[in-house]
Motif scaffolding. Structure first.
Motif, PDB file in Angstrom:
ATOM      1  N   UNK A  61       0.608  -1.193  -0.078  1.00 40.85           N
ATOM      2  CA  UNK A  61       0.014  -0.165  -0.058  1.00 40.85           C
ATOM      3  C   UNK A  61       0.728   1.281   0.111  1.00 40.85           C
ATOM      4  N   UNK A  62       2.064   1.174   0.159  1.00 43.54           N
ATOM      5  CA  UNK A  62       3.023   2.316  -0.130  1.00 43.54           C
ATOM      6  C   UNK A  62       3.223   2.507  -1.375  1.00 43.54           C
ATOM      7  N   UNK A  63       2.816   4.063  -1.456  1.00 43.62           N
ATOM      8  CA  UNK A  63       3.124   4.736  -3.014  1.00 43.62           C
ATOM      9  C   UNK A  63       4.396   4.639  -3.373  1.00 43.62           C
ATOM     10  N   UNK A  64       4.949   3.979  -4.167  1.00 38.03           N
ATOM     11  CA  UNK A  64       6.231   4.160  -4.847  1.00 38.03           C
ATOM     12  C   UNK A  64       6.351   3.746  -6.273  1.00 38.03           C
ATOM     13  N   UNK A  65       7.167   4.340  -6.797  1.00 37.39           N
ATOM     14  CA  UNK A  65       7.272   4.191  -8.418  1.00 37.39           C
ATOM     15  C   UNK A  65       8.762   3.981  -8.644  1.00 37.39           C
ATOM     16  N   UNK A  66       9.058   3.007  -9.716  1.00 39.11           N
ATOM     17  CA  UNK A  66      10.352   2.975 -10.336  1.00 39.11           C
ATOM     18  C   UNK A  66      10.505   3.424 -11.599  1.00 39.11           C
ATOM     19  N   UNK A  67      11.178   4.454 -12.031  1.00 34.28           N
ATOM     20  CA  UNK A  67      11.234   4.750 -13.494  1.00 34.28           C
ATOM     21  C   UNK A  67      12.630   4.360 -14.198  1.00 34.28           C
ATOM     22  N   UNK A  68      12.339   3.992 -15.513  1.00 37.04           N
ATOM     23  CA  UNK A  68      13.533   3.449 -16.302  1.00 37.04           C
ATOM     24  C   UNK A  68      13.244   4.205 -17.643  1.00 37.04           C
ATOM     25  N   UNK A  69      14.303   4.614 -18.351  1.00 40.71           N
ATOM     26  CA  UNK A  69      14.282   4.999 -19.683  1.00 40.71           C
ATOM     27  C   UNK A  69      15.113   4.244 -20.687  1.00 40.71           C
ATOM     28  N   UNK A  70      14.816   3.731 -21.821  1.00 39.66           N
ATOM     29  CA  UNK A  70      15.907   3.312 -22.792  1.00 39.66           C
ATOM     30  C   UNK A  70      16.701   4.436 -23.182  1.00 39.66           C
ATOM     31  N   UNK A  71      16.356   5.801 -23.213  1.00 41.95           N
ATOM     32  CA  UNK A  71      17.038   6.945 -23.430  1.00 41.95           C
ATOM     33  C   UNK A  71      18.176   7.132 -22.327  1.00 41.95           C
ATOM     34  N   UNK A  72      17.894   6.772 -21.182  1.00 43.05           N
ATOM     35  CA  UNK A  72      19.037   6.877 -20.230  1.00 43.05           C
ATOM     36  C   UNK A  72      19.030   5.914 -19.358  1.00 43.05           C
ATOM     37  N   UNK A  73      19.546   4.633 -20.020  1.00 43.59           N
ATOM     38  CA  UNK A  73      19.552   3.593 -19.472  1.00 43.59           C
ATOM     39  C   UNK A  73      20.546   3.288 -17.983  1.00 43.59           C
ATOM     40  N   UNK A  74      21.384   4.407 -17.967  1.00 43.12           N
ATOM     41  CA  UNK A  74      22.376   4.488 -16.906  1.00 43.12           C
ATOM     42  C   UNK A  74      21.500   5.059 -15.646  1.00 43.12           C
ATOM     43  N   UNK A  75      20.285   5.336 -15.791  1.00 46.45           N
ATOM     44  CA  UNK A  75      19.867   6.021 -14.834  1.00 46.45           C
ATOM     45  C   UNK A  75      18.286   5.253 -14.270  1.00 46.45           C
ATOM     46  N   UNK A  76      18.017   5.267 -12.834  1.00 45.31           N
ATOM     47  CA  UNK A  76      16.858   4.713 -12.283  1.00 45.31           C
ATOM     48  C   UNK A  76      16.606   5.494 -11.291  1.00 45.31           C
ATOM     49  N   UNK A  77      15.248   5.837 -11.373  1.00 36.89           N
ATOM     50  CA  UNK A  77      14.711   6.698 -10.347  1.00 36.89           C
ATOM     51  C   UNK A  77      13.565   5.690  -9.398  1.00 36.89           C
ATOM     52  N   UNK A  78      13.653   6.080  -8.192  1.00 38.45           N
ATOM     53  CA  UNK A  78      12.832   5.358  -7.255  1.00 38.45           C
ATOM     54  C   UNK A  78      12.253   6.317  -6.518  1.00 38.45           C
ATOM     55  N   UNK A  79      10.942   6.512  -6.466  1.00 33.99           N
ATOM     56  CA  UNK A  79      10.085   7.706  -5.634  1.00 33.99           C
ATOM     57  C   UNK A  79       9.403   6.794  -4.565  1.00 33.99           C
ATOM     58  N   UNK A  80       9.513   7.263  -3.364  1.00 35.33           N
ATOM     59  CA  UNK A  80       8.704   6.593  -2.389  1.00 35.33           C
ATOM     60  C   UNK A  80       7.998   7.602  -1.429  1.00 35.33           C
ATOM     61  N   UNK A  81       6.660   7.334  -1.070  1.00 38.33           N
ATOM     62  CA  UNK A  81       5.768   8.456  -0.383  1.00 38.33           C
ATOM     63  C   UNK A  81       5.189   7.830   0.863  1.00 38.33           C
ATOM     64  N   UNK A  82       5.908   8.554   1.865  1.00 37.61           N
ATOM     65  CA  UNK A  82       5.200   8.452   3.269  1.00 37.61           C
ATOM     66  C   UNK A  82       5.395   7.147   3.559  1.00 37.61           C
ATOM     67  N   UNK A  83       6.536   6.585   3.721  1.00 33.45           N
ATOM     68  CA  UNK A  83       7.071   4.880   3.977  1.00 33.45           C
ATOM     69  C   UNK A  83       7.486   5.120   5.380  1.00 33.45           C
ATOM     70  N   UNK A  84       7.185   3.703   6.025  1.00 32.09           N
ATOM     71  CA  UNK A  84       7.807   3.565   7.367  1.00 32.09           C
ATOM     72  C   UNK A  84       8.712   2.248   7.162  1.00 32.09           C
ATOM     73  N   UNK A  85       8.643   1.793   5.939  1.00 32.93           N
ATOM     74  CA  UNK A  85       9.076   0.566   5.922  1.00 32.93           C
ATOM     75  C   UNK A  85      10.847   0.479   6.060  1.00 32.93           C
ATOM     76  N   UNK A  86      11.269  -0.405   6.750  1.00 34.09           N
ATOM     77  CA  UNK A  86      12.557  -0.341   7.007  1.00 34.09           C
ATOM     78  C   UNK A  86      13.637  -1.452   6.014  1.00 34.09           C
ATOM     79  N   UNK A  87      14.752  -1.064   5.761  1.00 36.45           N
ATOM     80  CA  UNK A  87      15.659  -1.954   5.014  1.00 36.45           C
ATOM     81  C   UNK A  87      16.553  -2.624   5.883  1.00 36.45           C
ATOM     82  N   UNK A  88      16.701  -3.822   5.410  1.00 36.34           N
ATOM     83  CA  UNK A  88      17.983  -4.624   6.073  1.00 36.34           C
ATOM     84  C   UNK A  88      19.440  -4.146   5.174  1.00 36.34           C
ATOM     85  N   UNK A  89      20.335  -4.193   5.864  1.00 34.56           N
ATOM     86  CA  UNK A  89      21.622  -3.850   5.333  1.00 34.56           C
ATOM     87  C   UNK A  89      21.742  -4.529   4.167  1.00 34.56           C
TER      88      UNK A  89
END
Length: 281
Positions: free
Chosen positions: A7-35
């Motif tokens: 239910x967390x609003x998050x998107x990943x963007x990628x483009x063939x025109x800029x294959x070296x870039x990936x954007x992740x956008x996450x809104x209002x998240x409490x989710x933790x990450x492991x190392x």
DNA sequence: AAGGCTGCTGGTTACGACAC
DNA sequence: GTGTCGTAACCAGCAGCCTT
């Protein structure tokens, strides 16, 4: 159930025109990450709230407007502060592309680099980066890509330093390299800790201690990281979740799901749905 | 209905304390 | 720095619920 990752609003963007870039956008998240670590250079931009970045036994509290540079393969975790949500962008920049830019900047071949800044908190310095990110996300034009590349270039020039490629070859380091090779030789059927211990004539505890001292994470966590990195690539390239799970060594989709959430704070489905930034136009 | 996600449980791994 | 041991935390596999 609303606190679930799905239910967390998050998107990943990628483009063939800029294959070296990936954007992740996450809104209002409490989710933790492991190392975990990435092979790419990761640039985090905090939009709202606070987050705690942990690496090298350090903990940094970042707030809205801050930018953080995480060098490639740096083990780190990024977690919420005091159960408050945070919103952020992560820009992942391809490692080889960074090396190429640094090679041009320094007029010599650069194959490794490190970052000499922990984070940038001066709004005057960070705002152009936020603006470039926003332009890339919303306008998605070629000029937006060029502007973003200029921003990355400036960060590379100011804060990324080429590393000496001469490796330390202590016996401990060689042993850990050997363990990594054994773990990755067949990512679907890696040796157990006990098997490694028997092969190397050590106790499982010694292996964990040695590995963690040099790598920053345990052998098992290292293996999961590599599996998730491979899974991300497979998902981004159209493989379905079940096949991806089997391909990277998980017994079923549920195992991949669990590990994926732990190490990326997103579900495989959310990642799979990453779309071209040009799909919007 | 199929695929995605989560709860439960037994087994394995990680960790800290202590001794050498 | 390494080994041993007790305990905590995590993971794998399965079952079943939820979402599309």
């Amino acid at each position: 159930m609303q606190s679930s990752v799905r239910y967390i609003q998050q998107q990943f963007w990628h483009s063939a025109k800029a294959p070296h870039l990936t954007i992740r956008t996450t809104h209002k998240s409490l989710q933790a990450y492991k190392a975990h670590s990435h092979e790419s250079l990761s640039i985090g931009a905090i939009v709202e709230g606070m987050t705690c970045l942990s690496y090298d036994a350090k903990q940094l509290k970042l707030s809205a407007g801050d930018i953080v540079l995480i060098p490639p393969n740096q083990v780190h975790a990024c977690n919420p502060v005091a159960q408050h949500t945070r919103s952020y962008h992560m820009l992942y920049v391809d490692y080889d592309w960074c090396c190429l830019q640094l090679s041009k900047l320094h007029a010599k071949s650069v194959t490794q680099f490190d970052c000499n800044v922990e984070y940038l908190a001066d709004a005057h310095a960070t705002q152009p980066f936020f603006d470039a990110l926003e332009a890339l996300r919303t306008l998605a034009s070629s000029s937006a890509i060029a502007t973003m590349e200029q921003q990355i270039h400036a960060l590379l020039q100011a804060y990324c330093v080429p590393q000496n490629t001469v490796e330390q070859t202590s016996s401990k380091k060689q042993q850990v390299q050997h363990i990594k090779q054994l773990l990755l030789a067949d990512i679907c059927h890696p040796p157990s800790l006990q098997q490694l211990a028997t092969d190397l004539r050590l106790t499982p505890e010694s292996i964990i201690r040695q590995f963690k001292r040099l790598e920053g994470i345990t052998p098992n966590a290292y293996l999961h990281n590599k599996r998730i990195e491979k899974a991300k690539w497979l998902l981004a390239n159209g493989l379905d979740i079940v096949a991806t799970a089997h391909e990277v060594g998980y017994a079923d989709q549920s195992q991949l799901h669990r590990a994926f959430v732990n190490y990326t704070a997103a579900t495989p489905r959310q990642y799979q749905q990453q779309r071209s930034i040009f799909d919007n136009n």
